[in-house]
Design an enzyme around this catalytic site. Structure first.
Site, PDB file in Angstrom:
ATOM      1  N   TYR A 171       0.882  -0.968   0.045  1.00 52.46           N
ATOM      2  CA  TYR A 171      -0.051   0.019   0.203  1.00 52.46           C
ATOM      3  C   TYR A 171       1.239   1.452   0.311  1.00 52.46           C
ATOM      4  O   TYR A 171       0.417   2.132  -0.686  1.00 52.46           O
ATOM      5  CB  TYR A 171      -0.970  -0.019   1.115  1.00 52.46           C
ATOM      6  CG  TYR A 171      -1.888   1.857   1.351  1.00 52.46           C
ATOM      7  CD1 TYR A 171      -1.874   1.983   0.903  1.00 52.46           C
ATOM      8  CD2 TYR A 171      -1.150   1.607   2.169  1.00 52.46           C
ATOM      9  CE1 TYR A 171      -3.335   3.168   0.840  1.00 52.46           C
ATOM     10  CE2 TYR A 171      -1.658   3.220   3.151  1.00 52.46           C
ATOM     11  CZ  TYR A 171      -2.880   4.379   2.218  1.00 52.46           C
ATOM     12  OH  TYR A 171      -3.508   4.362   2.510  1.00 52.46           O
TER      13      TYR A 171
ATOM     14  N   LYS B 115       1.455   5.098  -2.426  1.00 51.79           N
ATOM     15  CA  LYS B 115       1.475   5.607  -2.551  1.00 51.79           C
ATOM     16  C   LYS B 115       2.611   6.583  -3.190  1.00 51.79           C
ATOM     17  O   LYS B 115       2.639   7.991  -3.622  1.00 51.79           O
ATOM     18  CB  LYS B 115       1.444   6.184  -1.639  1.00 51.79           C
ATOM     19  CG  LYS B 115      -0.457   5.824  -0.467  1.00 51.79           C
ATOM     20  CD  LYS B 115      -2.018   6.186  -1.293  1.00 51.79           C
ATOM     21  CE  LYS B 115      -2.867   6.039  -1.430  1.00 51.79           C
ATOM     22  NZ  LYS B 115      -3.444   6.781  -2.197  1.00 51.79           N
TER      23      LYS B 115
END
Ligand SMILES: NC(=O)c1ccc[n+]([C@@H]2O[C@H](COP(=O)([O-])OP(=O)(O)OC[C@H]3O[C@@H](n4cnc5c(N)ncnc54)[C@H](O)[C@@H]3O)[C@@H](O)[C@H]2O)c1
Length: 336
Positions: free
Chosen positions: A165, A169
């Protein structure tokens, strides 16, 4: 660091992830300011869709917000949306749609890359093609990893992500810089710190613990509860996001409360607010989790004139009040 600018605020804004926790509030607050808001969401089943339906229904009650069910990875559909704007392209795109959540990304990294990197790239390409000047990108405190002393500053090294994750980003931040460099896209990257509030995410501790403690169900705590988070109230985050619509060139801003709290302290406060003791199942620490998050928000204060206004007690009180009002269905939300 650029000075705040008084340039005309963007009027026509595309907000992605509009059925999501944060974006639904951004849409509502933008519309309240008189801006023209278009929202989109794919309604994926990353968590209980009843929450997305509830937020979407709230937005549908507000006149002047146009909503589309659409996936950022569907380039043709997305292009159609930009084309439909005709002579008046969006002034800005606020990209909040993403696969969020640290532990689920370890299980299924591919969907995270598709939505968070591929989806963001699709949007930036369309900004380039259709002459959209402003791009706001939601990023995360998870980028800071475990090598830094708190509080985290935007200029700290963020080369070592602990989860897929966070890595997606970081990739989106890097791609946004490239679009700024090559095409002069004006970019505000916002690193949010543990956002909570009414109709929050059921995969995050505030809503999950409120529901489970209120209903006498067991809560799971990874580690001993001494991990701390810079819990930040959703409307403070939404206001910061709107403030970041101004031209900045390319800048990264932490948006956090600057008041970190231990998980065990949050549990104590929920017990007090709902009037019940928590039943706790302690499990081993997860290696992808961070021990602490804490934002240094000096830059957002100075450049955006933004600061959080809501104390944790006040914000948690609003979440508990929302839960009580919606308990008939909110008690059934999947929070396992
Ligand atoms: N909530 C937090 O504490 C937090 C912290 C740091 C960063 N963020 C970031 O803020 C943003 C919003 O987070 P949130 O907490 O509101 O999450 P959320 O999951 O509630 O909202 C994201 C929304 O995006 C939608 N979506 C996902 N993939 C999509 C796609 N491919 N196309 C269209 N829609 C898609 C989902 O259906 C969801 O409604 C995310 O980018 C997240 O990574 C959130």
């Amino acid at each position: 660091m650029p000075e705040p600018t008084s340039a005309k605020s963007p009027q026509s804004i595309l907000v992605t992830g509009a059925a999501g926790f944060i974006a639904s509030r951004v849409c509502a607050l933008l519309q309240a300011e008189g801006r023209e808001v278009t929202g989109l969401d794919s309604f994926n089943d990353a968590y209980d869709v009843r929450l997305k339906n509830w937020r979407w229904a709230e937005l549908e009650k507000i006149k002047g917000i146009t909503l589309h069910r659409m996936d950022l990875t569907d380039r043709a559909a997305l292009r159609g949306l930009f084309e439909k704007q005709g002579e008046t392209p969006f002034d800005a795109v606020v990209n909040l749609a993403a696969r969020a959540g640290v532990r689920a990304s370890v299980e299924n990294p591919t969907v995270y890359v598709e939505a968070n990197v591929g989806g963001a790239l699709n949007l930036m390409e369309l900004c380039r093609e259709f002459g959209v000047r402003k791009f706001v990108l939601a990023s995360t405190s998870s980028l800071y990893g475990k090598d830094h002393a708190t509080p985290y500053r935007e200029d700290m090294n963020t080369d070592r992500q602990l989860s897929p994750y966070a890595a997606t980003k970081k990739a989106a931040e890097a791609m946004a810089y490239t679009y700024h460099f090559l095409y002069k896209l004006d970019v505000s990257v916002l690193r949010y710190f543990t956002v909570y509030g009414p109709a929050g995410r059921p995969d995050m501790t505030p809503l999950r613990f409120v529901q489970r403690i209120r209903e006498g169900r067991t809560i799971t705590v990874f580690g001993d509860g001494s991990q701390s988070r810079d819990f930040t109230y959703v409307d403070d985050i939404a206001k910061g996001t709107i403030t970041a619509l101004r031209p900045v060139g390319y800048e990264i801003f932490n948006l956090g409360s600057d008041e970190p709290l231990k998980l065990s302290e949050m549990i104590g406060l929920i017990e007090e607010l709902v009037g019940r003791k928590a039943i706790i199942d302690y499990r081993p620490w997860h290696p992808a989790d961070m021990m602490a998050t804490w934002a240094d928000i000096t830059k957002a204060r100075a450049t955006l004139g933004w600061s959080p206004k809501t104390s944790f007690r006040e914000g948690l009180g609003r979440l508990v009040a929302w839960y009580e009002e919606n308990r008939d269905w909110a008690s059934k939300i999947e929070t396992d």
